[in-house]
Scaffold this motif. Structure first.
Motif, PDB file in Angstrom:
ATOM      1  N   ILE A  22      -1.595 -11.672 -28.686  1.00 14.28           N
ATOM      2  CA  ILE A  22      -1.010 -11.053 -27.494  1.00 14.28           C
ATOM      3  C   ILE A  22      -0.012  -9.699 -28.179  1.00 14.28           C
ATOM      4  N   ASN A  88       3.051  -3.901 -20.182  1.00 19.02           N
ATOM      5  CA  ASN A  88       3.359  -3.886 -18.730  1.00 19.02           C
ATOM      6  C   ASN A  88       4.736  -3.662 -18.395  1.00 19.02           C
TER       7      ASN A  88
ATOM      8  N   GLY B  20       0.280 -13.658 -22.141  1.00 21.24           N
ATOM      9  CA  GLY B  20      -0.434 -12.494 -22.416  1.00 21.24           C
ATOM     10  C   GLY B  20      -1.346 -12.033 -21.451  1.00 21.24           C
ATOM     11  N   VAL B  21      -1.824 -12.834 -20.467  1.00 22.81           N
ATOM     12  CA  VAL B  21      -2.881 -12.161 -19.240  1.00 22.81           C
ATOM     13  C   VAL B  21      -1.728 -11.478 -18.273  1.00 22.81           C
ATOM     14  N   LEU B  22      -0.296 -12.005 -18.485  1.00 17.71           N
ATOM     15  CA  LEU B  22       0.691 -11.176 -17.569  1.00 17.71           C
ATOM     16  C   LEU B  22       1.149  -9.662 -18.186  1.00 17.71           C
ATOM     17  N   ARG B  24      -0.389  -7.979 -20.958  1.00 15.26           N
ATOM     18  CA  ARG B  24      -1.264  -7.035 -21.587  1.00 15.26           C
ATOM     19  C   ARG B  24      -2.061  -6.211 -20.628  1.00 15.26           C
ATOM     20  N   ARG B  25      -2.576  -4.870 -20.680  1.00 17.14           N
ATOM     21  CA  ARG B  25      -3.196  -4.272 -19.995  1.00 17.14           C
ATOM     22  C   ARG B  25      -4.557  -3.803 -20.136  1.00 17.14           C
ATOM     23  N   ASN B  26      -5.007  -4.226 -21.239  1.00 22.33           N
ATOM     24  CA  ASN B  26      -6.376  -4.182 -21.899  1.00 22.33           C
ATOM     25  C   ASN B  26      -7.176  -5.155 -21.330  1.00 22.33           C
ATOM     26  N   ALA B  27      -8.231  -5.017 -20.351  1.00 20.45           N
ATOM     27  CA  ALA B  27      -8.954  -6.073 -19.692  1.00 20.45           C
ATOM     28  C   ALA B  27      -9.689  -7.041 -20.958  1.00 20.45           C
ATOM     29  N   ILE B  30      -7.042  -9.525 -22.015  1.00 18.97           N
ATOM     30  CA  ILE B  30      -6.771 -10.633 -21.129  1.00 18.97           C
ATOM     31  C   ILE B  30      -7.698 -11.462 -20.872  1.00 18.97           C
ATOM     32  N   CYS B  33      -7.115 -13.800 -23.840  1.00 16.34           N
ATOM     33  CA  CYS B  33      -6.120 -14.816 -23.196  1.00 16.34           C
ATOM     34  C   CYS B  33      -6.543 -15.973 -22.349  1.00 16.34           C
ATOM     35  N   ILE B  34      -7.563 -15.749 -21.751  1.00 18.15           N
ATOM     36  CA  ILE B  34      -8.253 -16.601 -20.745  1.00 18.15           C
ATOM     37  C   ILE B  34      -9.122 -17.739 -21.665  1.00 18.15           C
TER      38      ILE B  34
END
Lengths: 233, 99
Positions: A22, A88, B20-22, B24-27, B30, B33-34
């Protein structure tokens, strides 16, 4: 002792590379860090005795899934799209929420689990000296029927390893029977055991899995198919 | 090695995935991270399965991996087709469902 050392090495590696996933700006670097996470999780699975799962982890996750990720990243040529602001605005908020979640999850891990869910064979050694108890015999029979093992096979291969000059389960003492049960349970991650219960107890879920894969296959083809105006019906 | 340590490690990995999901902006990140969160759950499954002396935990991991493979294939296909339409995979710019 060996398990502690493996846990510390692979645990630190897993958490460190997960943070790298991340933190890195370039998606390719993130993907490679994720491969390292998958490998260290495979190491943890091996130290937990789940050999089959570890092998599948390396083949499916570190192999197939990561190739798919890297393929898409390179296909879309995302390196050139690196935005100046990758993180973000809500970053601080997200980290606070994450830390609260971590605290809750760790609390559950430490407190709520009170050690009652331990398999009977691991609950200390009462009656170590006496003969094998009926409870232990039942447990061995249950293991035999779950993994479709043969009593003769257990008598010939497992019993002599635990108690020399004994070759039937019934002659074991309670302590030795504990060892036998622990050994049989410890080998549940071996591919043949996993295969046995996958194709007996879990046959229906296994077949349903093939439907999921078929649906995914058709879905992907439909999603990425380009409409060709010349051949459109 | 006590179960608690594995559960704590699993919780940490899961939380890293959530953060990471929250942030990052890159799909695609994300998506990674899932995968990380699914793997954290797998670790908990295997550790608890060993504690109970039951192989069902490992069978569950097997199914989770299958579903994850299907999910990644579909997800990346969606990302590819979104990229074809919008020329971006920054989720701040793909915030409407309009085509």
């Amino acid at each position: 002792m060996a398990e502690q050392i493996l846990f510390i090495i692979f645990g630190i590696l897993a958490v460190g590379s997960a943070i790298c996933v991340i933190a890195f700006k370039n998606p390719i670097h993130s993907a490679l860090a994720l491969v390292l996470t998958f490998f260290s999780l495979a190491g943890l699975f091996i130290s937990l005795g789940a050999y089959f799962v570890a092998a599948v982890q390396v083949i499916v996750y570190a192999g197939a899934i990561m190739v798919l990720f890297l393929f898409v990243i390179m296909l879309l040529n995302l390196g050139r799209l690196q935005a100046a602001r990758q993180i973000n605005k809500a970053k601080v908020f997200a980290v606070i929420v994450g830390l609260i979640l971590a605290a809750e999850a760790i609390y559950i891990g430490i407190k709520v689990y009170d050690g009652t869910a331990v398999a009977p064979s691991q609950r200390g050694g009462e009656a170590v000296g006496g003969a094998i108890t009926s409870e232990q015999l039942n447990q061995i029979v249950a293991i035999e029927s779950t993994y479709q093992l043969d009593r003769a096979q257990i008598n010939n291969t497992y019993v002599p390893k635990i108690a020399e000059q004994k070759n039937t389960v019934e002659t074991l003492t309670a302590g030795e029977a504990d060892q036998l049960i622990k050994k049989l349970q410890g080998e549940m991650g071996k591919p043949d055991r996993i295969g046995t219960i996958l194709f007996t107890k879990f046959l229906l879920p296994f077949e349903v899995t093939s439907l999921i894969l078929l649906a995914a296959l058709i879905g992907v083809i439909v999603l990425v198919k380009r409409e060709d105006p010349n051949t459109a019906t | 090695m006590a179960l608690q340590y594995y559960l704590i490690l699993s919780a940490l990995l899961f939380t890293i995935g959530v953060i990471g999901v929250l942030i990052r902006r890159n799909a695609i990140i994300i998506f990674m991270c899932i995968e990380l969160m699914l793997n954290a759950a797998n670790l908990a499954f295997v550790a608890i399965g060993r504690e109970l002396g039951d192989a069902s935990g490992q069978i569950f991991v097997f199914f989770v991996m299958t579903v994850a493979a299907a999910e990644v294939a579909i997800g990346l296909a969606i990302i590819v087709s979104v990229f074809r339409h919008r020329e971006t995979i920054n989720i701040d710019e793909i915030n409407t469902m309009k085509g």
